[in-house]
Design a protein around this motif. Sequence first.
Motif, PDB file in Angstrom:
ATOM      1  N   GLY A   1       6.549 171.571  39.845  1.00 56.53           N
ATOM      2  CA  GLY A   1       5.870 171.514  41.148  1.00 56.53           C
ATOM      3  C   GLY A   1       4.399 171.157  41.107  1.00 56.53           C
ATOM      4  N   MET A   2       3.809 171.151  39.892  1.00 56.55           N
ATOM      5  CA  MET A   2       2.385 170.812  39.741  1.00 56.55           C
ATOM      6  C   MET A   2       1.454 171.748  40.507  1.00 56.55           C
ATOM      7  SD  MET A   2       1.920 168.481  37.459  1.00 56.55           S
ATOM      8  CE  MET A   2       0.312 167.728  37.675  1.00 56.55           C
TER       9      MET A   2
ATOM     10  N   MET B   1       9.517 174.093  29.359  1.00 57.37           N
ATOM     11  CA  MET B   1       9.170 172.675  29.240  1.00 57.37           C
ATOM     12  C   MET B   1       8.383 172.334  30.511  1.00 57.37           C
ATOM     13  SD  MET B   1      11.578 169.349  28.604  1.00 57.37           S
ATOM     14  CE  MET B   1      12.389 169.189  30.183  1.00 57.37           C
ATOM     15  N   ALA B   2       7.083 172.127  30.357  1.00 59.08           N
ATOM     16  CA  ALA B   2       6.226 171.970  31.532  1.00 59.08           C
ATOM     17  C   ALA B   2       6.077 170.503  31.910  1.00 59.08           C
ATOM     18  CB  ALA B   2       4.852 172.558  31.249  1.00 59.08           C
ATOM     19  N   TYR B   3       6.387 170.210  33.183  1.00 63.41           N
ATOM     20  CA  TYR B   3       6.037 168.900  33.715  1.00 63.41           C
ATOM     21  C   TYR B   3       4.509 168.944  33.829  1.00 63.41           C
ATOM     22  CZ  TYR B   3      10.806 167.983  35.722  1.00 63.41           C
ATOM     23  OH  TYR B   3      12.141 167.748  35.960  1.00 63.41           O
ATOM     24  N   ALA B   4       3.827 168.602  32.747  1.00 59.34           N
ATOM     25  CA  ALA B   4       2.387 168.848  32.665  1.00 59.34           C
ATOM     26  C   ALA B   4       1.592 167.754  33.364  1.00 59.34           C
ATOM     27  CB  ALA B   4       1.977 168.956  31.202  1.00 59.34           C
ATOM     28  N   ALA B   5       1.891 166.507  33.020  1.00 61.28           N
ATOM     29  CA  ALA B   5       1.218 165.380  33.661  1.00 61.28           C
ATOM     30  C   ALA B   5       2.245 164.644  34.504  1.00 61.28           C
ATOM     31  CB  ALA B   5       0.602 164.450  32.620  1.00 61.28           C
ATOM     32  N   LYS B   6       2.443 165.173  35.704  1.00 62.55           N
ATOM     33  CA  LYS B   6       3.399 164.564  36.627  1.00 62.55           C
ATOM     34  C   LYS B   6       2.605 163.854  37.714  1.00 62.55           C
ATOM     35  CE  LYS B   6       7.185 165.609  39.772  1.00 62.55           C
ATOM     36  NZ  LYS B   6       8.113 166.644  40.273  1.00 62.55           N
ATOM     37  N   HIS B   7       2.832 162.558  37.797  1.00 59.27           N
ATOM     38  CA  HIS B   7       2.021 161.729  38.679  1.00 59.27           C
ATOM     39  C   HIS B   7       2.685 161.525  40.035  1.00 59.27           C
ATOM     40  CE1 HIS B   7       0.740 160.886  34.550  1.00 59.27           C
ATOM     41  NE2 HIS B   7      -0.441 160.650  35.073  1.00 59.27           N
ATOM     42  N   ALA B   8       1.870 161.329  41.065  1.00 61.36           N
ATOM     43  CA  ALA B   8       2.371 161.015  42.407  1.00 61.36           C
ATOM     44  C   ALA B   8       2.857 159.566  42.352  1.00 61.36           C
ATOM     45  CB  ALA B   8       1.251 161.183  43.427  1.00 61.36           C
TER      46      ALA B   8
ATOM     47  N   GLN C   1       0.618 166.439  42.958  1.00 59.07           N
ATOM     48  CA  GLN C   1       0.937 165.527  41.849  1.00 59.07           C
ATOM     49  C   GLN C   1      -0.292 164.672  41.532  1.00 59.07           C
ATOM     50  OE1 GLN C   1       4.542 163.498  43.043  1.00 59.07           O
ATOM     51  NE2 GLN C   1       5.778 165.336  42.741  1.00 59.07           N
ATOM     52  N   MET C   2      -0.359 164.210  40.272  1.00 57.54           N
ATOM     53  CA  MET C   2      -1.579 163.558  39.804  1.00 57.54           C
ATOM     54  C   MET C   2      -1.784 162.134  40.308  1.00 57.54           C
ATOM     55  SD  MET C   2      -2.376 164.441  35.936  1.00 57.54           S
ATOM     56  CE  MET C   2      -3.500 163.093  36.175  1.00 57.54           C
ATOM     57  N   ASP C   3      -3.046 161.761  40.399  1.00 57.98           N
ATOM     58  CA  ASP C   3      -3.420 160.379  40.682  1.00 57.98           C
ATOM     59  C   ASP C   3      -3.065 159.529  39.452  1.00 57.98           C
ATOM     60  OD1 ASP C   3      -4.783 157.964  41.010  1.00 57.98           O
ATOM     61  OD2 ASP C   3      -6.503 158.918  41.985  1.00 57.98           O
ATOM     62  N   PRO C   4      -2.251 158.491  39.641  1.00 56.09           N
ATOM     63  CA  PRO C   4      -1.835 157.657  38.493  1.00 56.09           C
ATOM     64  C   PRO C   4      -2.993 157.030  37.721  1.00 56.09           C
ATOM     65  CG  PRO C   4      -0.507 157.139  40.423  1.00 56.09           C
ATOM     66  CD  PRO C   4      -1.589 158.079  40.888  1.00 56.09           C
TER      67      PRO C   4
ATOM     68  N   ASN D   1      -5.641 158.457  36.480  1.00 54.49           N
ATOM     69  CA  ASN D   1      -6.500 159.424  35.790  1.00 54.49           C
ATOM     70  C   ASN D   1      -5.995 159.928  34.439  1.00 54.49           C
ATOM     71  OD1 ASN D   1      -8.034 159.147  38.040  1.00 54.49           O
ATOM     72  ND2 ASN D   1      -7.723 161.233  38.802  1.00 54.49           N
ATOM     73  N   PRO D   2      -6.068 159.117  33.390  1.00 54.82           N
ATOM     74  CA  PRO D   2      -5.565 159.586  32.091  1.00 54.82           C
ATOM     75  C   PRO D   2      -6.355 160.749  31.500  1.00 54.82           C
ATOM     76  CG  PRO D   2      -6.675 157.454  31.854  1.00 54.82           C
ATOM     77  CD  PRO D   2      -6.555 157.725  33.331  1.00 54.82           C
ATOM     78  N   ARG D   3      -7.652 160.839  31.777  1.00 57.54           N
ATOM     79  CA  ARG D   3      -8.402 161.981  31.230  1.00 57.54           C
ATOM     80  C   ARG D   3      -7.948 163.279  31.902  1.00 57.54           C
ATOM     81  NH1 ARG D   3     -12.961 158.697  32.240  1.00 57.54           N
ATOM     82  NH2 ARG D   3     -13.722 160.260  33.673  1.00 57.54           N
ATOM     83  N   MET D   4      -7.728 163.202  33.201  1.00 56.28           N
ATOM     84  CA  MET D   4      -7.244 164.399  33.886  1.00 56.28           C
ATOM     85  C   MET D   4      -5.834 164.770  33.411  1.00 56.28           C
ATOM     86  SD  MET D   4      -7.148 165.409  37.900  1.00 56.28           S
ATOM     87  CE  MET D   4      -8.889 165.150  38.187  1.00 56.28           C
ATOM     88  N   ALA D   5      -5.053 163.756  33.055  1.00 58.36           N
ATOM     89  CA  ALA D   5      -3.711 164.040  32.529  1.00 58.36           C
ATOM     90  C   ALA D   5      -3.817 164.894  31.267  1.00 58.36           C
ATOM     91  CB  ALA D   5      -2.964 162.737  32.239  1.00 58.36           C
ATOM     92  N   LEU D   6      -4.787 164.566  30.420  1.00 60.33           N
ATOM     93  CA  LEU D   6      -4.961 165.357  29.194  1.00 60.33           C
ATOM     94  C   LEU D   6      -5.421 166.776  29.518  1.00 60.33           C
ATOM     95  CD1 LEU D   6      -6.511 162.782  26.687  1.00 60.33           C
ATOM     96  CD2 LEU D   6      -4.124 163.433  26.989  1.00 60.33           C
TER      97      LEU D   6
END
Length: 327
Positions: free
Chosen positions: A167-168, A191-198, A222-225, A227-232
């Motif tokens: 659910g992010m 198992m975490a959907y950790a970097a789940k993008h919108a 859900q994440m902004d596609p 943003n790779p730094r935010m994904a980390l």
Amino acid sequence: MPTFPQLRLRRLRENPTLRDMVRETYLSPRDFIFPLFVTHGRDIRDEIAPMPGIYHLSLDNLLTEVKEVADLGIPGVILFGLPAEKDSSGSEAYDDHGIIQEAIGVIKQATPDLLVITDVCLCEYTSHGHCGVIHDGGIDNDRTLELYQRIAISHAKAGADVVAPSGMMDGQVKAIRGALDHETFQDTPIMAYAAKHASAFYGPFRTAANSTPQFGDRKSYQMDPANPRMALREIEADIEEGADIIMVKPALAYLDVISKARQSFAPPIAAYNVSGEYSMIKSAAANGWLDERSATLELLTGIKRAGADIIISYHAKDVAHWLNSRR
Ligand code: PBG
């Protein structure tokens, strides 16, 4: 270092046996998790239009499906449920007799060794289609966590091997870890959907799960596609909160995120090759525009090469057939 003409890299590609021996990345059926959509009722096996080969299955038909999956050498499944009714708090999600809870029982009886992963989220169960509790027109993060805790516990009680919060919401892994530990499920992995993008690539899934948000979109959680730094940071936060496996989703437009996560973090990485990624290949192949087998294997090899240990894919059964029949 020799250079041309001493260096001829084609020497390693000329002989097919040698070419095989120097291959750096291999796909195996054991890399895959197959998603399943379960529904109430009997004798239901309805194909999901944008996802040829993927079905809504009632529990009687689920039985034959999981036996087939296990026989193909695929180690696990991830379950998505269609509730009898949706309501504002998604109550079937944490009902001990909900569709997922019943499905877990059926699978564990039919194929005890098949790993059963459950999606811990509300969007398939809420009338508004959002992944959390609505309050003052927004998603109430902390109230949602309480419901995720109830869902995770009811899945674990029903026999789920792994729970996968998708659910992010901030703090969802910590909340679920705490609840599971409190209820003696300290050995159930997350198992975490950790970097789940919108992502637009969830479109066919939302048709399948009838889970399109009835207002707004999922961009506040859900994440902004872009943003790779935010994904980390999302991944790091989930590891600190107790995630055992981290996930990047979708896969194909996010290979850089998978690769950076592989370089930055030690836990196993799962990549979710989502519904839209599957539909694209299936529709192009149905038109004769792509060779399905080689295109699919190439893309999945790319996901593994980027650093995924586990690939969740609607192609899992196809791939197992292809790989098992190779020579
Ligand atoms: C539930 C969930 C979604 C997917 C997996 N879990 C949908 C969404 O977030 O809208 C998408 C899977 C796919 O597209 O294959 N939150």
